[in-house]
Design a protein around this motif. Structure first.
Motif, PDB file in Angstrom:
ATOM      1  N   ASP A   1      -7.980  -7.537   0.653  1.00 36.23           N
ATOM      2  CA  ASP A   1      -8.526  -6.470  -0.187  1.00 36.23           C
ATOM      3  C   ASP A   1      -8.507  -6.873  -1.659  1.00 36.23           C
ATOM      4  O   ASP A   1      -8.055  -7.972  -2.013  1.00 36.23           O
ATOM      5  CB  ASP A   1      -7.801  -5.137   0.067  1.00 36.23           C
TER       6      ASP A   1
ATOM      7  N   TRP B   1      -0.831   6.063   8.153  1.00 33.77           N
ATOM      8  CA  TRP B   1      -2.291   5.944   8.289  1.00 33.77           C
ATOM      9  C   TRP B   1      -2.785   6.453   9.635  1.00 33.77           C
ATOM     10  O   TRP B   1      -3.915   6.913   9.742  1.00 33.77           O
ATOM     11  CB  TRP B   1      -2.730   4.495   8.128  1.00 33.77           C
TER      12      TRP B   1
ATOM     13  N   ARG C   1      -6.537   4.039   2.392  1.00 31.79           N
ATOM     14  CA  ARG C   1      -6.528   3.224   3.604  1.00 31.79           C
ATOM     15  C   ARG C   1      -6.569   4.116   4.833  1.00 31.79           C
ATOM     16  O   ARG C   1      -6.153   5.268   4.793  1.00 31.79           O
ATOM     17  CB  ARG C   1      -5.315   2.305   3.592  1.00 31.79           C
TER      18      ARG C   1
ATOM     19  N   TYR D   1      -4.615  -8.460   5.592  1.00 29.57           N
ATOM     20  CA  TYR D   1      -4.346  -7.755   6.841  1.00 29.57           C
ATOM     21  C   TYR D   1      -4.810  -8.643   7.989  1.00 29.57           C
ATOM     22  O   TYR D   1      -5.919  -9.161   7.965  1.00 29.57           O
ATOM     23  CB  TYR D   1      -5.110  -6.427   6.883  1.00 29.57           C
TER      24      TYR D   1
ATOM     25  N   VAL E   1      -8.938  -1.334   7.113  1.00 28.94           N
ATOM     26  CA  VAL E   1      -8.041  -0.370   6.488  1.00 28.94           C
ATOM     27  C   VAL E   1      -8.325  -0.227   4.995  1.00 28.94           C
ATOM     28  O   VAL E   1      -7.916   0.742   4.370  1.00 28.94           O
ATOM     29  CB  VAL E   1      -6.553  -0.738   6.705  1.00 28.94           C
ATOM     30  N   ALA E   2      -9.028  -1.200   4.423  1.00 30.76           N
ATOM     31  CA  ALA E   2      -9.371  -1.198   3.004  1.00 30.76           C
ATOM     32  C   ALA E   2     -10.649  -2.011   2.815  1.00 30.76           C
ATOM     33  O   ALA E   2     -10.999  -2.818   3.669  1.00 30.76           O
ATOM     34  CB  ALA E   2      -8.241  -1.808   2.189  1.00 30.76           C
TER      35      ALA E   2
ATOM     36  N   ALA F   1     -13.747   0.103   3.527  1.00 32.44           N
ATOM     37  CA  ALA F   1     -12.727   0.812   4.303  1.00 32.44           C
ATOM     38  C   ALA F   1     -13.393   1.669   5.378  1.00 32.44           C
ATOM     39  O   ALA F   1     -14.367   2.367   5.104  1.00 32.44           O
ATOM     40  CB  ALA F   1     -11.877   1.682   3.384  1.00 32.44           C
TER      41      ALA F   1
ATOM     42  N   PRO G   1       0.824  -1.194   0.000  1.00 30.82           N
ATOM     43  CA  PRO G   1       0.000   0.000   0.000  1.00 30.82           C
ATOM     44  C   PRO G   1       0.863   1.250   0.000  1.00 30.82           C
ATOM     45  O   PRO G   1       1.937   1.262   0.551  1.00 30.82           O
ATOM     46  CB  PRO G   1      -0.784  -0.102   1.307  1.00 30.82           C
TER      47      PRO G   1
END
Length: 196
Positions: A129, A194, A64, A135, A105-106, A153, A58
């Motif tokens: 994702d 992030w 994200r 993840y 996160v996605a 997300a 990423p």
């Protein structure tokens, strides 16, 4: 008529021509060098006997979000010693109050799920994702999604806890990043971006 040079003698002005060619190539290649950084970082993090193939990772600003929604403190990261040095930490710990929301996160699909407090990760889940990046969220207080569920997300997945081998310690989310669903790579740099 073609002029012939003695062996070992450069052509007149040849040194300048070589310099110009090398300079042009360096200018053209410079933007590509930044693309090599993720591979170099992965090679540095690889165990000595193995080499990781380049994997999609990423990038900041790619939509994200921080996996913990609320006040969070970044704890131990990639490579910290575990079990008296017999193994290394393969993720990053995000410390937060018990019950703090844990989010996707996605956008993707929940591919694995454990609602039982056992093993190292305790109550945990895996999110894949659309790019195939997986993840791993561990030590959750409880999960709020089901196996096979599609999530977007920022959607609530679980609550921060201290399950598995985190029992008795501070509540936190153990977060891992697996490009292509393979071996974990360091999530430290992207998670710090992030979770600013």
């Amino acid at each position: 008529m073609i002029a012939r040079l003695a062996p070992g003698r450069p052509a007149p002005g040849g040194g300048l021509a070589v310099l110009v060619v090398v300079t042009v190539l360096a200018v053209l290649a410079a933007p590509q060098l930044g693309r090599l950084r993720p591979l170099v970082d992965q090679l540095r993090q690889a165990d000595p006997p193995s080499v990781l193939a380049p994997q999609p990772t990423p990038r900041p600003g790619d939509g994200r979000v921080c996996p913990v929604k609320g006040p969070v403190r970044i704890g131990q990261g990639w490579g910290a010693p575990r079990d008296g040095g017999r193994r290394r930490h393969q993720g990053i710990d995000l410390l937060a109050a018990a019950g703090t929301p844990v989010v996707a996160v996605a956008s993707g699909t929940i591919t694995r799920l454990s609602n039982r407090d056992r093993g190292r990760g305790g109550i945990s889940l895996w999110l894949r994702d659309a790019q195939g990046i997986v993840y791993y969220y561990a030590h959750n207080q409880h999960n709020l999604v089901r196996l096979g569920q599609r999530v977007r997300a920022g959607q609530l997945l679980a609550r921060v806890g201290a399950t598995g081998n985190a029992r008795g310690g501070p509540p936190h989310l153990h977060f891992q990043l697996h490009p292509g669903g393979g071996r974990p790579v360091s999530p430290d740099a992207v998670v710090r971006r992030w979770c600013r």
